[in-house]
Design a protein around this motif. Structure first.
Motif, PDB file in Angstrom:
ATOM      1  N   HIS A  12       6.300  -2.613  -0.089  1.00 34.95           N
ATOM      2  CA  HIS A  12       7.385  -1.759   0.401  1.00 34.95           C
ATOM      3  C   HIS A  12       7.010  -0.872   1.579  1.00 34.95           C
ATOM      4  CE1 HIS A  12       9.631  -3.103  -3.047  1.00 34.95           C
ATOM      5  NE2 HIS A  12       8.609  -2.774  -3.812  1.00 34.95           N
ATOM      6  N   SER A  13       5.735  -0.786   1.908  1.00 37.29           N
ATOM      7  CA  SER A  13       5.322   0.037   3.043  1.00 37.29           C
ATOM      8  C   SER A  13       4.639  -0.859   4.083  1.00 37.29           C
ATOM      9  CB  SER A  13       4.384   1.159   2.583  1.00 37.29           C
ATOM     10  OG  SER A  13       3.144   0.639   2.167  1.00 37.29           O
ATOM     11  N   THR A  14       4.177  -0.247   5.163  1.00 38.51           N
ATOM     12  CA  THR A  14       3.623  -1.007   6.292  1.00 38.51           C
ATOM     13  C   THR A  14       2.095  -1.041   6.303  1.00 38.51           C
ATOM     14  OG1 THR A  14       3.700   0.944   7.703  1.00 38.51           O
ATOM     15  CG2 THR A  14       5.648  -0.495   7.721  1.00 38.51           C
ATOM     16  N   TRP A  15       1.469  -0.838   5.168  1.00 37.87           N
ATOM     17  CA  TRP A  15       0.010  -0.771   5.149  1.00 37.87           C
ATOM     18  C   TRP A  15      -0.636  -2.066   5.632  1.00 37.87           C
ATOM     19  CZ3 TRP A  15      -3.470  -3.579   2.152  1.00 37.87           C
ATOM     20  CH2 TRP A  15      -2.930  -4.355   1.127  1.00 37.87           C
ATOM     21  N   ARG A  16      -0.024  -3.212   5.340  1.00 37.73           N
ATOM     22  CA  ARG A  16      -0.587  -4.488   5.809  1.00 37.73           C
ATOM     23  C   ARG A  16      -0.578  -4.560   7.333  1.00 37.73           C
ATOM     24  NH1 ARG A  16       1.840  -5.785   1.152  1.00 37.73           N
ATOM     25  NH2 ARG A  16       0.596  -6.966  -0.354  1.00 37.73           N
ATOM     26  N   GLN A  88       3.032   5.818  -4.567  1.00 41.04           N
ATOM     27  CA  GLN A  88       4.477   5.801  -4.716  1.00 41.04           C
ATOM     28  C   GLN A  88       5.004   4.733  -5.668  1.00 41.04           C
ATOM     29  OE1 GLN A  88       6.582   5.556  -1.014  1.00 41.04           O
ATOM     30  NE2 GLN A  88       8.564   5.799  -1.960  1.00 41.04           N
ATOM     31  N   TYR A  89       4.378   3.578  -5.744  1.00 43.28           N
ATOM     32  CA  TYR A  89       4.932   2.459  -6.504  1.00 43.28           C
ATOM     33  C   TYR A  89       4.053   2.104  -7.688  1.00 43.28           C
ATOM     34  CZ  TYR A  89       7.694   2.021  -2.284  1.00 43.28           C
ATOM     35  OH  TYR A  89       8.529   2.288  -1.242  1.00 43.28           O
ATOM     36  N   LYS A  90       4.652   1.483  -8.694  1.00 43.84           N
ATOM     37  CA  LYS A  90       3.875   0.956  -9.821  1.00 43.84           C
ATOM     38  C   LYS A  90       2.946  -0.125  -9.280  1.00 43.84           C
ATOM     39  CE  LYS A  90       6.073   3.373 -12.889  1.00 43.84           C
ATOM     40  NZ  LYS A  90       5.533   4.640 -13.239  1.00 43.84           N
ATOM     41  N   GLN A  91       1.794  -0.271  -9.878  1.00 48.17           N
ATOM     42  CA  GLN A  91       0.755  -1.119  -9.300  1.00 48.17           C
ATOM     43  C   GLN A  91       0.309  -2.246 -10.231  1.00 48.17           C
ATOM     44  OE1 GLN A  91      -0.209  -0.469  -6.027  1.00 48.17           O
ATOM     45  NE2 GLN A  91       1.444   1.003  -6.139  1.00 48.17           N
ATOM     46  N   TRP A  92       1.189  -2.727 -11.092  1.00 48.67           N
ATOM     47  CA  TRP A  92       0.799  -3.763 -12.048  1.00 48.67           C
ATOM     48  C   TRP A  92       0.337  -5.032 -11.339  1.00 48.67           C
ATOM     49  CZ3 TRP A  92       5.861  -1.582 -13.451  1.00 48.67           C
ATOM     50  CH2 TRP A  92       5.754  -0.543 -14.353  1.00 48.67           C
ATOM     51  N   ASN A  93       1.080  -5.492 -10.336  1.00 47.15           N
ATOM     52  CA  ASN A  93       0.688  -6.717  -9.634  1.00 47.15           C
ATOM     53  C   ASN A  93      -0.627  -6.530  -8.890  1.00 47.15           C
ATOM     54  OD1 ASN A  93       2.924  -8.023 -10.573  1.00 47.15           O
ATOM     55  ND2 ASN A  93       4.055  -7.947  -8.662  1.00 47.15           N
TER      56      ASN A  93
END
Length: 146
Positions: A12-16, A88-93
């Motif tokens: 969901h963010s631009t980190w990549r 910010q986001y859940k990190q299960w994956n």
């Protein structure tokens, strides 16, 4: 020698983009792959391939099969994995991908803020390196090919 890096983490963010641009600016010999970043496509791929499913659970199961296939192929071809854990986001994956990479002997760099130190302590202990920022991950990549 070019190396392939699997970028595991939220989509969901631009980190990549940050990792890719900074790597390119430093002329580092890395190619980057990762999960499907189009959330709608990722959620709907099972029905796009298999047709309409009888309910939400079946739709998710079908999509998961194809997303896991994609991840397995790309991660298998990767030379190393960078797994970003943001706030910010859940990190299960992300946790699943990092663990899967470690289980098959892929080198792993974890990016996580200091405040996530405690919940990720065991995973960090198994990773090859843990950093707090994308810039630090880029420095680790640069060191590999120095």
């Amino acid at each position: 020698m070019r190396l392939t890096v699997y970028l595991a983490g939220e989509i969901h963010s631009t980190w990549r983009d940050e990792i890719k641009k900074k790597s390119l600016a430093l002329d580092l010999p890395f190619d980057f792959v990762g999960p499907m970043e189009n959330h709608d496509r990722s959620d709907n791929i099972g029905e796009e391939i298999l047709g309409e499913q009888p309910g939400a659970v079946y739709k998710d199961a079908a999509a998961s099969n194809f997303n896991n296939l994609r991840t397995s192929v790309l991660m298998h071809k990767a030379d190393l994995v960078i797994a970003l854990f943001g706030e910010q986001y859940k990190q299960w994956n992300t946790a699943m991908d990092a663990s899967a990479a470690l289980a098959v002997g892929k080198p792993v760099i974890i990016i996580r803020p200091e405040k996530l130190h405690h919940p990720l302590k065991e995973l960090s202990a198994k990773a090859n390196a843990t950093v707090e920022t994308c810039d630090q991950a880029i420095k680790a990549l640069a060191y590999i090919v120095e």
